[in-house]
Structures are given as structure tokens and as C-alpha cells.
Motif scaffolding. Structure first.
Motif, PDB file in Angstrom:
ATOM      1  N   VAL A   1     -92.761 105.817  28.875  1.00  0.00           N
ATOM      2  CA  VAL A   1     -91.808 104.897  28.247  1.00  0.00           C
ATOM      3  C   VAL A   1     -92.036 103.473  28.737  1.00  0.00           C
ATOM      4  O   VAL A   1     -92.206 102.543  27.945  1.00  0.00           O
ATOM      5  N   ALA A   2     -92.051 103.296  30.045  1.00  0.00           N
ATOM      6  CA  ALA A   2     -92.025 101.955  30.637  1.00  0.00           C
ATOM      7  C   ALA A   2     -93.372 101.235  30.632  1.00  0.00           C
ATOM      8  O   ALA A   2     -93.405 100.003  30.557  1.00  0.00           O
TER       9      ALA A   2
ATOM     10  N   LEU B   1     -93.293 100.436  20.587  1.00  0.00           N
ATOM     11  CA  LEU B   1     -92.393 101.499  20.144  1.00  0.00           C
ATOM     12  C   LEU B   1     -90.983 101.182  20.627  1.00  0.00           C
ATOM     13  O   LEU B   1     -90.792 100.788  21.774  1.00  0.00           O
ATOM     14  N   PRO B   2     -89.977 101.323  19.774  1.00  0.00           N
ATOM     15  CA  PRO B   2     -88.596 101.098  20.222  1.00  0.00           C
ATOM     16  C   PRO B   2     -88.246 102.057  21.362  1.00  0.00           C
ATOM     17  O   PRO B   2     -88.690 103.208  21.357  1.00  0.00           O
ATOM     18  N   PRO B   3     -87.446 101.611  22.340  1.00  0.00           N
ATOM     19  CA  PRO B   3     -87.160 102.440  23.516  1.00  0.00           C
ATOM     20  C   PRO B   3     -86.605 103.831  23.212  1.00  0.00           C
ATOM     21  O   PRO B   3     -87.016 104.805  23.856  1.00  0.00           O
ATOM     22  N   LEU B   4     -85.694 103.944  22.265  1.00  0.00           N
ATOM     23  CA  LEU B   4     -85.129 105.267  21.980  1.00  0.00           C
ATOM     24  C   LEU B   4     -86.176 106.215  21.397  1.00  0.00           C
ATOM     25  O   LEU B   4     -86.210 107.398  21.740  1.00  0.00           O
TER      26      LEU B   4
ATOM     27  N   ALA C   1     -89.435 105.856  21.900  1.00  0.00           N
ATOM     28  CA  ALA C   1     -90.363 106.067  23.011  1.00  0.00           C
ATOM     29  C   ALA C   1     -89.838 107.153  23.942  1.00  0.00           C
ATOM     30  O   ALA C   1     -90.609 107.970  24.456  1.00  0.00           O
ATOM     31  N   ASN C   2     -88.538 107.179  24.157  1.00  0.00           N
ATOM     32  CA  ASN C   2     -87.930 108.181  25.023  1.00  0.00           C
ATOM     33  C   ASN C   2     -88.126 109.589  24.469  1.00  0.00           C
ATOM     34  O   ASN C   2     -88.427 110.518  25.206  1.00  0.00           O
ATOM     35  N   VAL C   3     -87.989 109.745  23.168  1.00  0.00           N
ATOM     36  CA  VAL C   3     -88.187 111.057  22.540  1.00  0.00           C
ATOM     37  C   VAL C   3     -89.649 111.486  22.660  1.00  0.00           C
ATOM     38  O   VAL C   3     -89.945 112.622  23.041  1.00  0.00           O
TER      39      VAL C   3
END
Length: 129
Positions: free
Chosen positions: A23-24, A32-35, A37-39
Motif C-alpha cells: 500500500v505505502a 491507486l486510490p488508498p482504499l 490499494a488496501n484491498v
């Protein structure tokens, strides 16, 4: 049991690092949008968890993938949902500091994940659907 707990911790921390770094360091910096990216990171880090726990923590290489994989994925998803729900409750309905609340949640969810993984997801007992 001590060997299982040691490997559970090592693999859990490894999966968390993979998740965080994806993610980071890779996904968000490349747009990629953070949410989202988290998935994506969760799905990739899940692979670290599954293969590590299958082969090291629970020594369950003999358990068929068609049984263990969907079960462990369900355990992982339930763990994430429980994490979010418990953290929400502790943050909104107690006076606990957010860091202490998070530690309580992480420890509780780790126990939940370990027990369900050992007794169900990687169990070699075939259970009726």
C-alpha cells in the motif's frame, strides 16, 4: 503448540509487512486510490498468510486446497470485519486511547484467527457443508 504460536506470529507479521509495503510504497505512490490499494494488498498479503500457515504454522500441506483455501479466506475476512467492528466500538463507546484500543483489538483478533485457523480452516477433518 509453542511452535505453532511462534510461526503464527512470524507469518502474521510477514503478511502485515507485505500488506503495508504494498500500500505505502508501491500501489498508492503509483496512483491507486488508498482504499483500492488496501484491498489489492490484502489479497496479495493473504497469499503470504495462507501458504505460510499451511506449511509452517499448522503443517497442513496434506489438507486439500479446495477445503483449506476458502476456509482460510473466510477466516481472514471475518477477522478483518471483527477487527473493524471491535475497533469502532472501543473508539466510540469507551474512553480508551486509540493505541490501547488497537492493541486490545489486534490481540483479540489474533486469538480468534489462530483458533479458527487451527480448528477449522486447516483441520484435516472433512466437515459436512
Amino acid at each position: 503448540m509453542n511452535r505453532e504460536l511462534l510461526w503464527f506470529g512470524i507469518i502474521g507479521v510477514s503478511a502485515m509487512l507485505v500488506h503495508f509495503l504494498l500500500v505505502a510504497v508501491i500501489l498508492v505512490p503509483f496512483g491507486l486510490p488508498p482504499l483500492l490499494a488496501n484491498v489489492v494488498a490484502f489479497l496479495l498479503a493473504f497469499q503470504v498468510s495462507y501458504w505460510g500457515h499451511r506449511h509452517k504454522t499448522f503443517d497442513a500441506a496434506h489438507v486439500p486446497h479446495r477445503q483449506a483455501l476458502p476456509r482460510f479466506f473466510m477466516v481472514s475476512c471475518l477477522s478483518f470485519a471483527l477487527n473493524e467492528a471491535m475497533y469502532f466500538v472501543l473508539l466510540h463507546f469507551t474512553a480508551l486511547d486509540y493505541r490501547l484500543a488497537l492493541l486490545i483489538v489486534l490481540a483479540s483478533v489474533a486469538v480468534f484467527t489462530f483458533v479458527l485457523s487451527k480448528l477449522w480452516a486447516f483441520s484435516d477433518r472433512e466437515q459436512a457443508a
